[in-house]
Write a protein that holds these residues in place. Structure first.
Motif, PDB file in Angstrom:
ATOM      1  N   ARG A  86       0.837  -1.199   0.000  1.00 12.44           N
ATOM      2  CA  ARG A  86       0.000   0.000   0.000  1.00 12.44           C
ATOM      3  C   ARG A  86       0.879   1.260   0.000  1.00 12.44           C
ATOM      4  NH1 ARG A  86      -4.901  -0.312   1.456  1.00 12.44           N
ATOM      5  NH2 ARG A  86      -4.585  -1.976   2.983  1.00 12.44           N
ATOM      6  N   TRP A  90       1.200   3.744  -3.184  1.00 14.79           N
ATOM      7  CA  TRP A  90       0.732   5.109  -2.932  1.00 14.79           C
ATOM      8  C   TRP A  90       1.804   6.121  -3.323  1.00 14.79           C
ATOM      9  CZ3 TRP A  90       2.511   8.616   0.880  1.00 14.79           C
ATOM     10  CH2 TRP A  90       1.725   9.761   1.006  1.00 14.79           C
ATOM     11  N   GLY A  93       1.940   6.750  -6.897  1.00 12.25           N
ATOM     12  CA  GLY A  93       0.732   7.323  -7.500  1.00 12.25           C
ATOM     13  C   GLY A  93      -0.030   6.324  -8.337  1.00 12.25           C
ATOM     14  N   ASP A  96      -3.603   6.798  -9.336  1.00  8.25           N
ATOM     15  CA  ASP A  96      -4.022   8.012  -8.619  1.00  8.25           C
ATOM     16  C   ASP A  96      -4.961   7.697  -7.463  1.00  8.25           C
ATOM     17  OD1 ASP A  96      -2.511   9.812 -10.177  1.00  8.25           O
ATOM     18  OD2 ASP A  96      -4.055   9.786 -11.735  1.00  8.25           O
ATOM     19  N   GLU A  97      -4.774   6.520  -6.847  1.00 12.47           N
ATOM     20  CA  GLU A  97      -5.641   6.112  -5.746  1.00 12.47           C
ATOM     21  C   GLU A  97      -5.159   6.714  -4.432  1.00 12.47           C
ATOM     22  OE1 GLU A  97      -7.024   1.733  -7.374  1.00 12.47           O
ATOM     23  OE2 GLU A  97      -5.095   1.902  -6.358  1.00 12.47           O
ATOM     24  N   GLU A  98      -6.105   7.034  -3.558  1.00 15.10           N
ATOM     25  CA  GLU A  98      -5.774   7.530  -2.233  1.00 15.10           C
ATOM     26  C   GLU A  98      -5.359   6.359  -1.350  1.00 15.10           C
ATOM     27  OE1 GLU A  98      -8.829  10.045  -0.634  1.00 15.10           O
ATOM     28  OE2 GLU A  98      -9.254  10.877  -2.609  1.00 15.10           O
ATOM     29  N   TRP A  99      -4.657   6.660  -0.266  1.00 13.99           N
ATOM     30  CA  TRP A  99      -4.085   5.660   0.642  1.00 13.99           C
ATOM     31  C   TRP A  99      -5.085   4.553   0.987  1.00 13.99           C
ATOM     32  CZ3 TRP A  99       0.742   4.804   2.618  1.00 13.99           C
ATOM     33  CH2 TRP A  99       0.832   3.884   3.658  1.00 13.99           C
ATOM     34  N   ASP A 100      -6.278   4.921   1.418  1.00 16.25           N
ATOM     35  CA  ASP A 100      -7.264   3.935   1.864  1.00 16.25           C
ATOM     36  C   ASP A 100      -7.895   3.157   0.719  1.00 16.25           C
ATOM     37  OD1 ASP A 100      -6.941   4.470   4.586  1.00 16.25           O
ATOM     38  OD2 ASP A 100      -8.365   6.136   4.502  1.00 16.25           O
ATOM     39  N   TYR A 101      -7.617   3.545  -0.500  1.00 14.49           N
ATOM     40  CA  TYR A 101      -8.264   2.902  -1.647  1.00 14.49           C
ATOM     41  C   TYR A 101      -7.283   2.265  -2.624  1.00 14.49           C
ATOM     42  CZ  TYR A 101     -12.085   5.487   0.339  1.00 14.49           C
ATOM     43  OH  TYR A 101     -13.017   5.979   1.229  1.00 14.49           O
ATOM     44  N   ILE A 102      -6.046   2.048  -2.184  1.00 11.61           N
ATOM     45  CA  ILE A 102      -5.063   1.391  -3.050  1.00 11.61           C
ATOM     46  C   ILE A 102      -5.559  -0.018  -3.353  1.00 11.61           C
ATOM     47  CG2 ILE A 102      -2.673   0.558  -3.249  1.00 11.61           C
ATOM     48  CD1 ILE A 102      -2.849   3.598  -3.272  1.00 11.61           C
TER      49      ILE A 102
END
Length: 106
Positions: A86, A90, A93, A96-102
């Motif tokens: 994760r 992250w 990039g 382009d997913e955010e940390w909680d949505y990798i």
């Protein structure tokens, strides 16, 4: 993350949790963000991509073993692999997913 910032030289094999107290101490011992920033030397993208590729393959090995009803090979801890993946994805990039949505698909 502290590996990517050049604070530690190598990433240990993902079988034991990292020394969290050391990571906290590295940050909290600095009196300012500028002082902390001065202790960092961001690794180049190629090094991070190499680690991301390796951790992706280790994650696949964990998932494959789990699907087969077997223990993960070589004492790999899938929880450590997942969090490391994760973080690496992250930083890169990935999608382009955010940390909680990798995405953790293999």
């Amino acid at each position: 993350l502290i590996w990517a910032l050049g604070i530690v030289d190598t990433l240990d094999f993902p079988e034991d949790i990292c020394n969290c107290q050391y990571a906290i101490q590295v940050v909290s011992s600095c009196e300012s963000f500028e002082q902390f920033y001065g202790t960092t030397a961001m690794r180049n993208k190629e090094e991070i991509v190499d680690e991301a590729d390796k951790i992706y393959r280790l994650h696949w090995a964990c998932v494959n073993s789990r699907i087969q009803g077997q223990e993960a090979p070589a004492n790999i801890d899938e929880r450590i692999v997942t969090e490391r993946r994760r973080g690496l994805f992250w930083m890169l990039g990935h999608r382009d997913e955010e940390w909680d949505y990798i995405s953790m698909d293999t």
